[in-house]
Design a protein around this motif. Structure first.
Motif, PDB file in Angstrom:
ATOM      1  N   LYS A  25      49.428  42.171  48.751  1.00 49.17           N
ATOM      2  CA  LYS A  25      50.417  41.858  49.782  1.00 49.17           C
ATOM      3  C   LYS A  25      49.853  40.826  50.757  1.00 49.17           C
ATOM      4  O   LYS A  25      50.544  39.888  51.152  1.00 49.17           O
ATOM      5  N   ALA A  26      48.563  40.993  51.136  1.00 46.88           N
ATOM      6  CA  ALA A  26      47.943  40.067  52.080  1.00 46.88           C
ATOM      7  C   ALA A  26      47.933  38.650  51.492  1.00 46.88           C
ATOM      8  O   ALA A  26      48.272  37.675  52.168  1.00 46.88           O
ATOM      9  N   VAL A  27      47.572  38.558  50.199  1.00 45.91           N
ATOM     10  CA  VAL A  27      47.522  37.242  49.539  1.00 45.91           C
ATOM     11  C   VAL A  27      48.920  36.630  49.521  1.00 45.91           C
ATOM     12  O   VAL A  27      49.116  35.464  49.859  1.00 45.91           O
ATOM     13  N   ARG A  28      49.903  37.462  49.156  1.00 45.27           N
ATOM     14  CA  ARG A  28      51.269  36.975  49.035  1.00 45.27           C
ATOM     15  C   ARG A  28      51.839  36.534  50.390  1.00 45.27           C
ATOM     16  O   ARG A  28      52.469  35.484  50.501  1.00 45.27           O
ATOM     17  N   ASP A  29      51.589  37.346  51.420  1.00 48.96           N
ATOM     18  CA  ASP A  29      52.082  37.010  52.756  1.00 48.96           C
ATOM     19  C   ASP A  29      51.513  35.670  53.216  1.00 48.96           C
ATOM     20  O   ASP A  29      52.205  34.866  53.834  1.00 48.96           O
ATOM     21  N   LYS A  30      50.247  35.452  52.910  1.00 48.16           N
ATOM     22  CA  LYS A  30      49.591  34.205  53.306  1.00 48.16           C
ATOM     23  C   LYS A  30      50.227  33.005  52.588  1.00 48.16           C
ATOM     24  O   LYS A  30      50.477  31.967  53.193  1.00 48.16           O
ATOM     25  N   ILE A  31      50.490  33.208  51.276  1.00 48.45           N
ATOM     26  CA  ILE A  31      51.111  32.124  50.507  1.00 48.45           C
ATOM     27  C   ILE A  31      52.481  31.794  51.088  1.00 48.45           C
ATOM     28  O   ILE A  31      52.803  30.639  51.327  1.00 48.45           O
ATOM     29  N   VAL A  32      53.278  32.838  51.340  1.00 52.15           N
ATOM     30  CA  VAL A  32      54.645  32.625  51.833  1.00 52.15           C
ATOM     31  C   VAL A  32      54.618  31.916  53.192  1.00 52.15           C
ATOM     32  O   VAL A  32      55.400  31.006  53.448  1.00 52.15           O
ATOM     33  N   ALA A  33      53.683  32.310  54.060  1.00 59.44           N
ATOM     34  CA  ALA A  33      53.589  31.711  55.398  1.00 59.44           C
ATOM     35  C   ALA A  33      53.272  30.217  55.323  1.00 59.44           C
ATOM     36  O   ALA A  33      53.650  29.451  56.210  1.00 59.44           O
ATOM     37  N   GLY A  34      52.600  29.799  54.257  1.00 57.53           N
ATOM     38  CA  GLY A  34      52.232  28.388  54.112  1.00 57.53           C
ATOM     39  C   GLY A  34      53.362  27.510  53.623  1.00 57.53           C
ATOM     40  O   GLY A  34      53.249  26.283  53.604  1.00 57.53           O
ATOM     41  N   LYS A  35      54.463  28.131  53.233  1.00 58.37           N
ATOM     42  CA  LYS A  35      55.594  27.376  52.688  1.00 58.37           C
ATOM     43  C   LYS A  35      56.616  27.156  53.789  1.00 58.37           C
ATOM     44  O   LYS A  35      57.214  28.103  54.270  1.00 58.37           O
ATOM     45  N   THR A  36      56.792  25.947  54.187  1.00 61.32           N
ATOM     46  CA  THR A  36      57.661  25.701  55.339  1.00 61.32           C
ATOM     47  C   THR A  36      58.742  24.660  55.055  1.00 61.32           C
ATOM     48  O   THR A  36      59.649  24.486  55.853  1.00 61.32           O
ATOM     49  N   ILE A  37      58.646  23.976  53.931  1.00 56.29           N
ATOM     50  CA  ILE A  37      59.589  22.892  53.656  1.00 56.29           C
ATOM     51  C   ILE A  37      60.878  23.448  53.060  1.00 56.29           C
ATOM     52  O   ILE A  37      60.846  24.267  52.148  1.00 56.29           O
ATOM     53  N   GLU A  38      62.011  23.007  53.591  1.00 56.44           N
ATOM     54  CA  GLU A  38      63.305  23.311  52.974  1.00 56.44           C
ATOM     55  C   GLU A  38      63.935  22.010  52.521  1.00 56.44           C
ATOM     56  O   GLU A  38      64.049  21.075  53.319  1.00 56.44           O
ATOM     57  N   LYS A  39      64.332  21.950  51.278  1.00 60.56           N
ATOM     58  CA  LYS A  39      64.998  20.734  50.814  1.00 60.56           C
ATOM     59  C   LYS A  39      65.775  21.063  49.556  1.00 60.56           C
ATOM     60  O   LYS A  39      65.510  22.058  48.877  1.00 60.56           O
ATOM     61  N   GLY A  40      66.724  20.217  49.250  1.00 63.13           N
ATOM     62  CA  GLY A  40      67.464  20.369  48.004  1.00 63.13           C
ATOM     63  C   GLY A  40      66.541  20.107  46.840  1.00 63.13           C
ATOM     64  O   GLY A  40      65.776  19.140  46.845  1.00 63.13           O
ATOM     65  N   LEU A  41      66.594  20.980  45.845  1.00 62.13           N
ATOM     66  CA  LEU A  41      65.682  20.864  44.710  1.00 62.13           C
ATOM     67  C   LEU A  41      66.402  20.313  43.479  1.00 62.13           C
ATOM     68  O   LEU A  41      67.589  20.589  43.271  1.00 62.13           O
ATOM     69  N   LEU A  42      65.659  19.567  42.699  1.00 66.04           N
ATOM     70  CA  LEU A  42      66.113  19.204  41.350  1.00 66.04           C
ATOM     71  C   LEU A  42      65.460  20.196  40.390  1.00 66.04           C
ATOM     72  O   LEU A  42      64.233  20.240  40.270  1.00 66.04           O
ATOM     73  N   ILE A  43      66.299  21.018  39.779  1.00 68.48           N
ATOM     74  CA  ILE A  43      65.838  22.124  38.938  1.00 68.48           C
ATOM     75  C   ILE A  43      66.220  21.828  37.491  1.00 68.48           C
ATOM     76  O   ILE A  43      67.348  21.415  37.221  1.00 68.48           O
ATOM     77  N   VAL A  44      65.278  22.021  36.583  1.00 67.95           N
ATOM     78  CA  VAL A  44      65.549  21.766  35.166  1.00 67.95           C
ATOM     79  C   VAL A  44      65.291  23.043  34.367  1.00 67.95           C
ATOM     80  O   VAL A  44      64.245  23.659  34.512  1.00 67.95           O
ATOM     81  N   HIS A  45      66.269  23.437  33.550  1.00 70.77           N
ATOM     82  CA  HIS A  45      66.092  24.540  32.591  1.00 70.77           C
ATOM     83  C   HIS A  45      66.120  23.929  31.200  1.00 70.77           C
ATOM     84  O   HIS A  45      67.150  23.409  30.780  1.00 70.77           O
TER      85      HIS A  45
END
Lengths: 209, 209
Positions: A25-45
């Motif tokens: 949980k500690a590792v995951r919380d740290k990763i999530v906290a580092g993500k701050t950019i919001e933008k429209g994504l180009l997603i490919v399946h």
């Protein structure tokens, strides 16, 4: 051989589990906290497995659930599967659907008509991308159209790059061109591990369509 | 070096394309004609990539579109994503949802509680599988529960084998156990090729939840 260690009790197991999960949980919380950019994504399946269009359809419905307006352009199949259409039609204020493909290319056997259909589908996509209210656009099976050269991939990438910065775009279909993958933010390959067609099972409502 | 061949005209290109596609169609039609079995499938979505739950959610909605009743059991997350829930709630006569997971395991850090939640989710699944009206059951993230040993995989496979023969079952989550894959009819692995989290992009409505 004897084992002199004290056997692990259920309490030990629980404690070890709790410690391990607290670390995760500690590792995951740290990763999530580092993500701050919001933008429209180009997603490919892409890939040969199932779930490419279905996951795109699922994302569209999730976006609808969040109250977003969405656009769907069907590049290849002649019509949306009845199951999908029926559900999307329950949200008429939020969904715009354009089904411009003329059926799979081996159904039409007419390259000129396929190219014209692809062009019409792309024009419909550009219209949706220019609409500031539409937050997600699904370009269903566009990868196949790009693969056959019915639309130039450079033109498509250039058009996508000019979309509203908040708009998410999803491109589905096997054989996504390298240039599209390079331009994408999120790429998932669906790999077939096992398929019932091999054992004579036919396409069934709810599974294949 | 000179090339003495006549250059290919657009008409040649069209004709070659038409011939190639006619061949493809013939092959495909033959394959489809050979598939005659209809039965409820055990479908597994696994792998580290995205789209496992989303494609399951998409299949559930497609089945709803065909008028089927469906069941959804959430094995791990504490609650369905709001976007998904909102959409499913539009079809109250067709969907039964059970959200019995207590959140991701690294959130609870309590193995005993997780095991109890997994057991409750499995009991809810068995109830749905015993309902002849329900044609599809999504066991969302059950693979994680099996991976952690919260439920014995043999017991789950045995329970699934006793379901109504027409009922489709979908198991999602990374690290699907080998025994489940062996028992499945259709297995797709979602492989991550590129992910925006790596570039600092945060989870966004409509994409991640």
């Amino acid at each position: 051989m004897t084992d002199s260690r004290t056997p692990e009790t259920p309490e030990d197991l629980d404690r070890r589990h709790s410690e391990k999960m607290a670390k995760k949980k500690a590792v995951r919380d740290k990763i999530v906290a580092g993500k701050t950019i919001e933008k429209g994504l180009l997603i490919v399946h892409t890939g040969k497995g199932k779930g490419k269009s279905t996951a795109g359809f699922g994302m569209v419905l999730r976006a609808i659930g969040h109250g977003f307006k969405v656009g769907v352009v069907q590049y290849v199949k002649g019509a949306w599967d009845t199951g999908e259409r029926t559900v999307l039609e329950r949200f008429p204020d939020q969904v715009t659907i354009k089904a411009l493909g003329e059926g799979f290319t081996w159904e039409t056997q007419d390259r000129t008509r396929d190219v014209a259909a692809a062009r019409a589908a792309w024009n419909a996509t550009l219209e949706m991308l220019a609409d500031p209210e539409i937050r997600m656009v699904l370009m269903d099976e566009i990868n196949i159209v790009l693969r056959y050269g019915y639309l130039p991939v450079d033109e498509v990438i250039e058009g996508l790059s000019r979309r509203h910065p908040d708009t998410h775009v999803i491109a589905t279909g096997r054989n996504a061109p390298d240039a599209l993958i390079a331009a994408a933010d999120l790429v998932t390959e669906m790999t077939m591990i096992k398929h019932p067609f091999r054992d004579g099972v036919k396409a069934q409502a709810g599974v294949e369509f």
